[in-house]
Design an enzyme around this catalytic site. Structure first.
Site, PDB file in Angstrom:
ATOM      1  N   ILE A 195     -83.321  40.936 -57.571  1.00 13.68           N
ATOM      2  CA  ILE A 195     -82.952  40.212 -58.788  1.00 13.68           C
ATOM      3  C   ILE A 195     -84.126  40.147 -59.756  1.00 13.68           C
ATOM      4  O   ILE A 195     -83.971  40.329 -60.965  1.00 13.68           O
ATOM      5  CB  ILE A 195     -82.459  38.791 -58.446  1.00 13.68           C
ATOM      6  CG1 ILE A 195     -81.294  38.832 -57.459  1.00 13.68           C
ATOM      7  CG2 ILE A 195     -82.033  38.062 -59.725  1.00 13.68           C
ATOM      8  CD1 ILE A 195     -80.863  37.461 -56.959  1.00 13.68           C
ATOM      9  N   ILE A 204     -97.014  33.354 -53.166  1.00  9.96           N
ATOM     10  CA  ILE A 204     -96.878  32.213 -54.072  1.00  9.96           C
ATOM     11  C   ILE A 204     -97.567  30.953 -53.531  1.00  9.96           C
ATOM     12  O   ILE A 204     -97.816  30.012 -54.294  1.00  9.96           O
ATOM     13  CB  ILE A 204     -95.399  31.901 -54.388  1.00  9.96           C
ATOM     14  CG1 ILE A 204     -94.615  31.569 -53.119  1.00  9.96           C
ATOM     15  CG2 ILE A 204     -94.776  33.037 -55.174  1.00  9.96           C
ATOM     16  CD1 ILE A 204     -93.204  31.053 -53.388  1.00  9.96           C
ATOM     17  N   ALA A 229     -89.213  34.100 -56.390  1.00  8.98           N
ATOM     18  CA  ALA A 229     -89.765  34.373 -55.055  1.00  8.98           C
ATOM     19  C   ALA A 229     -89.328  33.281 -54.083  1.00  8.98           C
ATOM     20  O   ALA A 229     -89.412  32.090 -54.396  1.00  8.98           O
ATOM     21  CB  ALA A 229     -91.282  34.447 -55.121  1.00  8.98           C
ATOM     22  N   ALA A 230     -88.872  33.684 -52.902  1.00  8.76           N
ATOM     23  CA  ALA A 230     -88.377  32.702 -51.942  1.00  8.76           C
ATOM     24  C   ALA A 230     -88.210  33.324 -50.569  1.00  8.76           C
ATOM     25  O   ALA A 230     -88.127  34.541 -50.429  1.00  8.76           O
ATOM     26  CB  ALA A 230     -87.031  32.135 -52.400  1.00  8.76           C
ATOM     27  N   TYR A 288     -82.366  26.519 -45.744  1.00  7.68           N
ATOM     28  CA  TYR A 288     -82.510  27.246 -47.010  1.00  7.68           C
ATOM     29  C   TYR A 288     -81.873  26.455 -48.153  1.00  7.68           C
ATOM     30  O   TYR A 288     -82.473  26.257 -49.216  1.00  7.68           O
ATOM     31  CB  TYR A 288     -81.874  28.626 -46.901  1.00  7.68           C
ATOM     32  CG  TYR A 288     -81.716  29.332 -48.230  1.00  7.68           C
ATOM     33  CD1 TYR A 288     -82.817  29.876 -48.885  1.00  7.68           C
ATOM     34  CD2 TYR A 288     -80.469  29.452 -48.833  1.00  7.68           C
ATOM     35  CE1 TYR A 288     -82.677  30.514 -50.110  1.00  7.68           C
ATOM     36  CE2 TYR A 288     -80.311  30.082 -50.056  1.00  7.68           C
ATOM     37  CZ  TYR A 288     -81.422  30.610 -50.697  1.00  7.68           C
ATOM     38  OH  TYR A 288     -81.283  31.228 -51.903  1.00  7.68           O
ATOM     39  N   LYS A 316     -83.777  24.589 -51.451  1.00  6.82           N
ATOM     40  CA  LYS A 316     -83.414  24.825 -52.853  1.00  6.82           C
ATOM     41  C   LYS A 316     -83.040  23.513 -53.546  1.00  6.82           C
ATOM     42  O   LYS A 316     -83.384  23.280 -54.713  1.00  6.82           O
ATOM     43  CB  LYS A 316     -82.267  25.829 -52.947  1.00  6.82           C
ATOM     44  CG  LYS A 316     -82.660  27.265 -52.614  1.00  6.82           C
ATOM     45  CD  LYS A 316     -83.639  27.820 -53.635  1.00  6.82           C
ATOM     46  CE  LYS A 316     -83.930  29.283 -53.420  1.00  6.82           C
ATOM     47  NZ  LYS A 316     -84.852  29.838 -54.427  1.00  6.82           N
ATOM     48  N   VAL A 343     -73.980  41.469 -47.855  1.00  5.05           N
ATOM     49  CA  VAL A 343     -72.995  42.368 -47.278  1.00  5.05           C
ATOM     50  C   VAL A 343     -72.723  43.568 -48.177  1.00  5.05           C
ATOM     51  O   VAL A 343     -72.454  44.672 -47.686  1.00  5.05           O
ATOM     52  CB  VAL A 343     -71.698  41.586 -46.973  1.00  5.05           C
ATOM     53  CG1 VAL A 343     -71.057  41.075 -48.260  1.00  5.05           C
ATOM     54  CG2 VAL A 343     -70.715  42.430 -46.189  1.00  5.05           C
ATOM     55  N   ARG A 359     -66.257  34.654 -50.978  1.00  2.00           N
ATOM     56  CA  ARG A 359     -67.493  34.417 -51.725  1.00  2.00           C
ATOM     57  C   ARG A 359     -67.240  34.741 -53.202  1.00  2.00           C
ATOM     58  O   ARG A 359     -66.307  35.468 -53.552  1.00  2.00           O
ATOM     59  CB  ARG A 359     -68.647  35.292 -51.184  1.00  2.00           C
ATOM     60  CG  ARG A 359     -69.055  34.997 -49.737  1.00  2.00           C
ATOM     61  CD  ARG A 359     -69.679  33.631 -49.588  1.00  2.00           C
ATOM     62  NE  ARG A 359     -70.130  33.376 -48.222  1.00  2.00           N
ATOM     63  CZ  ARG A 359     -69.412  32.764 -47.294  1.00  2.00           C
ATOM     64  NH1 ARG A 359     -68.167  32.378 -47.570  1.00  2.00           N
ATOM     65  NH2 ARG A 359     -69.918  32.541 -46.098  1.00  2.00           N
ATOM     66  N   GLY A 376     -70.897  28.675 -37.521  1.00  2.00           N
ATOM     67  CA  GLY A 376     -71.394  27.909 -38.653  1.00  2.00           C
ATOM     68  C   GLY A 376     -71.259  28.583 -40.004  1.00  2.00           C
ATOM     69  O   GLY A 376     -71.704  28.034 -41.010  1.00  2.00           O
TER      70      GLY A 376
END
Length: 314
Positions: free
Chosen positions: A12, A52, A73-74, A141, A145, A184, A208, A267
């Site tokens: 991205i 970072i 960045a993550a 995660y 965020k 995916v 999704r 899950g």
């Protein structure tokens, strides 16, 4: 204007760099290259290779004094966040704080944060979910965020640092890595182009909201240009189940290889979709590509990548 994009060499992030370049801005990419690639970057983008969380990343912001900080960045692998929540928090929270502290003393005019619409809402009460939907993340995660957005609110209140938190739906498109934490679409695309079979976990009825990468990049530029502070969903507002996704990709690839099914993953969220009405209202943003067209363009990208070695050696 000078723009610094963290994670700028990634999937991205590199599209965000391209978008700001097209707008005539000076662009710097900050990336540790753990997932990003130099080849994703336009030669006009300056690349600084740092983590970072590092002092070097902080000093880069202080010395370059960018007008806008696009923070992409993550640690973005949901499963890894479950296995190692401490690592997820170290990158996504401590790393972000390292950048924000540098931004507040460097005259940064706005922070554009890549948040998540897919993970921050958890199991949704309504579809598509608006920005005022309760945030109930079910993974570390998603929690990290959500914490990032809260810290941005604090820096806005305490230091007057404007921000926009873009809550992405499930982003896909050219340059997505079909390995590791990839989505995916990238995995299926590469396998279909190679004539290999694909596996769907569960019945394939999980849905999704798939949004095209270049459209997400455009949202970053608009978030900088518009006078708005807060969270904004970036998605299509359309649910696509995995069976339908596979059928569209196979059609675009010209593949007749049958899909196989395996037991579902414990899950896994069954439905996810975000309302983009606010993005249309305050940013003037809406997706330019529907799922069929976006997947066609993605398959074409992977087809070209697969053909590159043949061109080089032929």
């Amino acid at each position: 204007m000078k723009v610094l994009v963290t994670g700028g060499a990634g999937f991205i992030g590199s599209h965000v760099c391209d978008e700001f370049l097209r707008g005539g801005h000076e662009v710097i990419a900050l990336d540790d290259l753990s997932g990003g690639k130099r080849e994703n970057l336009d030669p006009r983008v300056r690349l600084a290779v740092h983590d970072i969380r590092s002092r070097e990343a902080s000093e880069l912001i202080k010395s370059e004094k960018p007008d806008v900080l696009c923070h992409l960045a993550a640690q973005m692998d949901v499963r890894r966040s479950v296995d190692d929540p401490s690592f997820d928090a170290d990158v996504n929270i401590r790393g972000m704080l390292n950048l924000l502290e540098a931004a507040r003393v460097s005259g940064v005019k706005k922070v554009i944060f890549s948040s998540t619409g897919g993970a921050i809402y958890g199991e949704q009460d309504v579809f598509p979910a608006p920005e005022n939907h309760p945030t109930r993340p079910i993974s570390p995660y998603g929690v990290s965020k959500a914490a990032g957005e809260l810290y941005l609110g604090y820096y806005r209140a305490q230091y007057g640092l404007p921000y926009v938190a873009l809550r992405y739906a499930n982003v896909y498109g050219p340059r997505q890595n079909p390995h590791g934490e990839a989505g995916v679409v990238a995995i299926f695309s590469q396998r279909l182009i190679a004539g290999q079979g694909c596996t769907i976990y569960g019945e394939g009825k999980q849905t999704r909201d798939f949004v095209f990468g270049p459209d997400v990049a455009r949202a970053n530029r608009l978030a900088f240009e518009k006078d708005y502070v807060g969270a904004i969903n970036i998605g299509t507002g359309v649910e696509t189940d995995i069976n339908r996704l596979y059928a569209l990709l196979a059609e675009a690839a010209g593949s007749t290889v049958p899909v196989t099914h395996a037991p579902g993953k414990p899950g896994e969220q069954m439905r996810s979709c975000v309302d983009n009405a606010l993005a249309k209202k305050v940013l003037g943003w809406e997706p330019s590509a529907d799922v069929r067209e976006g997947l066609r363009r993605t398959i074409e990208y992977f087809r070209q990548k697969a053909a590159e070695p043949a061109r080089i050696h032929g």
